[in-house]
Write a protein that holds these residues in place. Structure first.
Motif, PDB file in Angstrom:
ATOM      1  N   TRP A 125     -11.642   3.312   9.011  1.00  0.00           N
ATOM      2  CA  TRP A 125     -10.594   3.717   8.066  1.00  0.00           C
ATOM      3  C   TRP A 125      -9.547   4.623   8.683  1.00  0.00           C
ATOM      4  N   LYS A 126      -9.947   5.474   9.612  1.00  0.00           N
ATOM      5  CA  LYS A 126      -8.976   6.388  10.218  1.00  0.00           C
ATOM      6  C   LYS A 126      -7.909   5.617  10.987  1.00  0.00           C
ATOM      7  N   THR A 127      -8.301   4.534  11.614  1.00  0.00           N
ATOM      8  CA  THR A 127      -7.337   3.695  12.327  1.00  0.00           C
ATOM      9  C   THR A 127      -6.335   3.087  11.354  1.00  0.00           C
ATOM     10  N   PHE A 128      -6.829   2.549  10.248  1.00  0.00           N
ATOM     11  CA  PHE A 128      -5.938   1.909   9.278  1.00  0.00           C
ATOM     12  C   PHE A 128      -4.965   2.903   8.652  1.00  0.00           C
ATOM     13  N   LEU A 129      -5.343   4.163   8.570  1.00  0.00           N
ATOM     14  CA  LEU A 129      -4.462   5.121   7.908  1.00  0.00           C
ATOM     15  C   LEU A 129      -3.350   5.652   8.802  1.00  0.00           C
ATOM     16  N   PHE A 130      -3.197   5.071   9.983  1.00  0.00           N
ATOM     17  CA  PHE A 130      -1.933   5.266  10.698  1.00  0.00           C
ATOM     18  C   PHE A 130      -0.837   4.517   9.937  1.00  0.00           C
ATOM     19  N   LEU A 131      -1.257   3.600   9.074  1.00  0.00           N
ATOM     20  CA  LEU A 131      -0.351   2.815   8.220  1.00  0.00           C
ATOM     21  C   LEU A 131      -0.468   3.362   6.802  1.00  0.00           C
ATOM     22  N   ASP A 132       0.052   4.548   6.586  1.00  0.00           N
ATOM     23  CA  ASP A 132      -0.202   5.255   5.324  1.00  0.00           C
ATOM     24  C   ASP A 132       0.974   5.240   4.353  1.00  0.00           C
ATOM     25  N   ASN A 133       1.882   4.298   4.503  1.00  0.00           N
ATOM     26  CA  ASN A 133       3.073   4.281   3.643  1.00  0.00           C
ATOM     27  C   ASN A 133       2.870   3.409   2.401  1.00  0.00           C
ATOM     28  N   GLY A 134       1.789   3.663   1.689  1.00  0.00           N
ATOM     29  CA  GLY A 134       1.550   2.980   0.426  1.00  0.00           C
ATOM     30  C   GLY A 134       0.622   1.787   0.446  1.00  0.00           C
ATOM     31  N   PRO A 135      -0.152   1.538   1.510  1.00  0.00           N
ATOM     32  CA  PRO A 135      -1.000   0.350   1.524  1.00  0.00           C
ATOM     33  C   PRO A 135      -2.047   0.394   0.412  1.00  0.00           C
ATOM     34  N   VAL A 136      -2.443  -0.793   0.009  1.00  0.00           N
ATOM     35  CA  VAL A 136      -3.408  -0.943  -1.077  1.00  0.00           C
ATOM     36  C   VAL A 136      -4.659  -1.603  -0.521  1.00  0.00           C
ATOM     37  N   LEU A 137      -5.804  -1.048  -0.843  1.00  0.00           N
ATOM     38  CA  LEU A 137      -7.096  -1.615  -0.463  1.00  0.00           C
ATOM     39  C   LEU A 137      -7.697  -2.278  -1.698  1.00  0.00           C
ATOM     40  N   VAL A 138      -7.982  -3.556  -1.593  1.00  0.00           N
ATOM     41  CA  VAL A 138      -8.630  -4.291  -2.682  1.00  0.00           C
ATOM     42  C   VAL A 138      -9.797  -5.076  -2.106  1.00  0.00           C
ATOM     43  N   GLY A 139     -10.751  -5.378  -2.959  1.00  0.00           N
ATOM     44  CA  GLY A 139     -11.891  -6.187  -2.566  1.00  0.00           C
ATOM     45  C   GLY A 139     -11.817  -7.544  -3.221  1.00  0.00           C
ATOM     46  N   LYS A 140     -12.270  -8.549  -2.501  1.00  0.00           N
ATOM     47  CA  LYS A 140     -12.263  -9.905  -3.040  1.00  0.00           C
ATOM     48  C   LYS A 140     -13.155  -9.958  -4.270  1.00  0.00           C
ATOM     49  N   LYS A 141     -12.572 -10.378  -5.386  1.00  0.00           N
ATOM     50  CA  LYS A 141     -13.274 -10.502  -6.665  1.00  0.00           C
ATOM     51  C   LYS A 141     -13.827  -9.178  -7.163  1.00  0.00           C
ATOM     52  N   LYS A 142     -13.178  -8.071  -6.812  1.00  0.00           N
ATOM     53  CA  LYS A 142     -13.606  -6.730  -7.251  1.00  0.00           C
ATOM     54  C   LYS A 142     -12.485  -6.068  -8.029  1.00  0.00           C
ATOM     55  N   LYS A 143     -12.841  -5.171  -8.927  1.00  0.00           N
ATOM     56  CA  LYS A 143     -11.851  -4.469  -9.745  1.00  0.00           C
ATOM     57  C   LYS A 143     -11.378  -3.170  -9.096  1.00  0.00           C
ATOM     58  N   GLN A 144     -12.235  -2.499  -8.334  1.00  0.00           N
ATOM     59  CA  GLN A 144     -11.864  -1.235  -7.717  1.00  0.00           C
ATOM     60  C   GLN A 144     -10.787  -1.456  -6.666  1.00  0.00           C
ATOM     61  N   ALA A 145      -9.880  -0.485  -6.580  1.00  0.00           N
ATOM     62  CA  ALA A 145      -8.807  -0.548  -5.590  1.00  0.00           C
ATOM     63  C   ALA A 145      -8.370   0.873  -5.272  1.00  0.00           C
ATOM     64  N   ALA A 146      -7.565   1.005  -4.232  1.00  0.00           N
ATOM     65  CA  ALA A 146      -7.023   2.314  -3.859  1.00  0.00           C
ATOM     66  C   ALA A 146      -5.675   2.109  -3.196  1.00  0.00           C
ATOM     67  N   GLN A 147      -4.795   3.070  -3.433  1.00  0.00           N
ATOM     68  CA  GLN A 147      -3.498   3.065  -2.748  1.00  0.00           C
ATOM     69  C   GLN A 147      -3.338   4.381  -2.007  1.00  0.00           C
ATOM     70  N   PHE A 148      -3.112   4.285  -0.695  1.00  0.00           N
ATOM     71  CA  PHE A 148      -2.953   5.449   0.168  1.00  0.00           C
ATOM     72  C   PHE A 148      -1.483   5.831   0.256  1.00  0.00           C
ATOM     73  N   HIS A 149      -1.234   7.134   0.297  1.00  0.00           N
ATOM     74  CA  HIS A 149       0.138   7.628   0.382  1.00  0.00           C
ATOM     75  C   HIS A 149       0.278   8.558   1.580  1.00  0.00           C
ATOM     76  N   SER A 150       1.465   8.587   2.155  1.00  0.00           N
ATOM     77  CA  SER A 150       1.721   9.381   3.354  1.00  0.00           C
ATOM     78  C   SER A 150       1.675  10.879   3.096  1.00  0.00           C
ATOM     79  N   ASN A 151       1.623  11.296   1.840  1.00  0.00           N
ATOM     80  CA  ASN A 151       1.494  12.723   1.536  1.00  0.00           C
ATOM     81  C   ASN A 151       0.039  13.193   1.612  1.00  0.00           C
ATOM     82  N   GLY A 152      -0.868  12.299   2.022  1.00  0.00           N
ATOM     83  CA  GLY A 152      -2.268  12.667   2.190  1.00  0.00           C
ATOM     84  C   GLY A 152      -3.142  12.409   0.986  1.00  0.00           C
ATOM     85  N   TRP A 153      -2.588  11.812  -0.053  1.00  0.00           N
ATOM     86  CA  TRP A 153      -3.342  11.527  -1.274  1.00  0.00           C
ATOM     87  C   TRP A 153      -3.604  10.035  -1.392  1.00  0.00           C
ATOM     88  N   VAL A 154      -4.659   9.709  -2.106  1.00  0.00           N
ATOM     89  CA  VAL A 154      -4.994   8.311  -2.415  1.00  0.00           C
ATOM     90  C   VAL A 154      -5.209   8.202  -3.914  1.00  0.00           C
TER      91      VAL A 154
END
Length: 160
Positions: free
Chosen positions: A124-153
């Motif tokens: 995950w630390k590698t992926f968060l070099f790309l922190d300008n709003g990316p969204v993490l979703v799971g296939k056929k799952k309801k939970q999700a997260a959106q990362f922001h460059s201000n350090g919040w998700v």
């Protein structure tokens, strides 16, 4: 369906020593072709907006929900620390996911990575070099997260 990671202009994030992505994990991180990425984006993220910067109050990512006890948490402190794991509150939001759950790390409609949840938890630390709003979703799952460059998700529940 996939393209080589070398096609990604910022592929240097996967070649760093800190944080290090182990070779066996790197083999399982797939960069989707632009056509497949666009399809996943439409199906899971938005059929109107092409980038996180363009989300509006009409998009499910901007809607509030009472399903999550915590809807926002700080990721940057854990990222900056020697701690390898994601913040506990983040992991709790995804506790129903098995390590073999297919996840999509969605940067925009043409840039999406596919990998397993267990691998994302390790890298995950590698992926968060790309922190300008990316969204993490799971296939056929309801939970999700959106990362922001201000350090919040934002911890979210996807509309299905």
């Amino acid at each position: 369906m996939y393209q080589p990671l070398e096609c990604f202009s910022k592929n240097w994030i996967f070649k760093r020593n800190d944080p290090k992505v182990e070779p066996e994990d790197l083999q399982e991180i797939r960069l989707l072709s632009e056509q497949r990425a666009a399809q996943i984006w439409r199906d899971y993220i938005s059929d109107e907006q092409v980038h996180p910067d363009h989300f509006t109050d009409k998009d499910w990512l901007k809607k509030t929900t009472d399903k999550a006890p915590i809807t926002k948490l700080q990721w940057e402190k854990s990222w900056d620390s020697d701690q390898a794991s994601l913040p506990d509150g983040f992991l709790a939001h995804f506790d129903a996911w098995g390590d073999d759950t297919t996840v999509f790390f969605c940067c925009h409609n043409e840039l999406i990575f596919e990998l397993k949840w267990g691998i994302f938890k390790r890298t995950w630390k590698t992926f968060l070099f790309l922190d300008n709003g990316p969204v993490l979703v799971g296939k056929k799952k309801k939970q999700a997260a959106q990362f922001h460059s201000n350090g919040w998700v934002n911890l979210l529940f996807r509309e299905t």
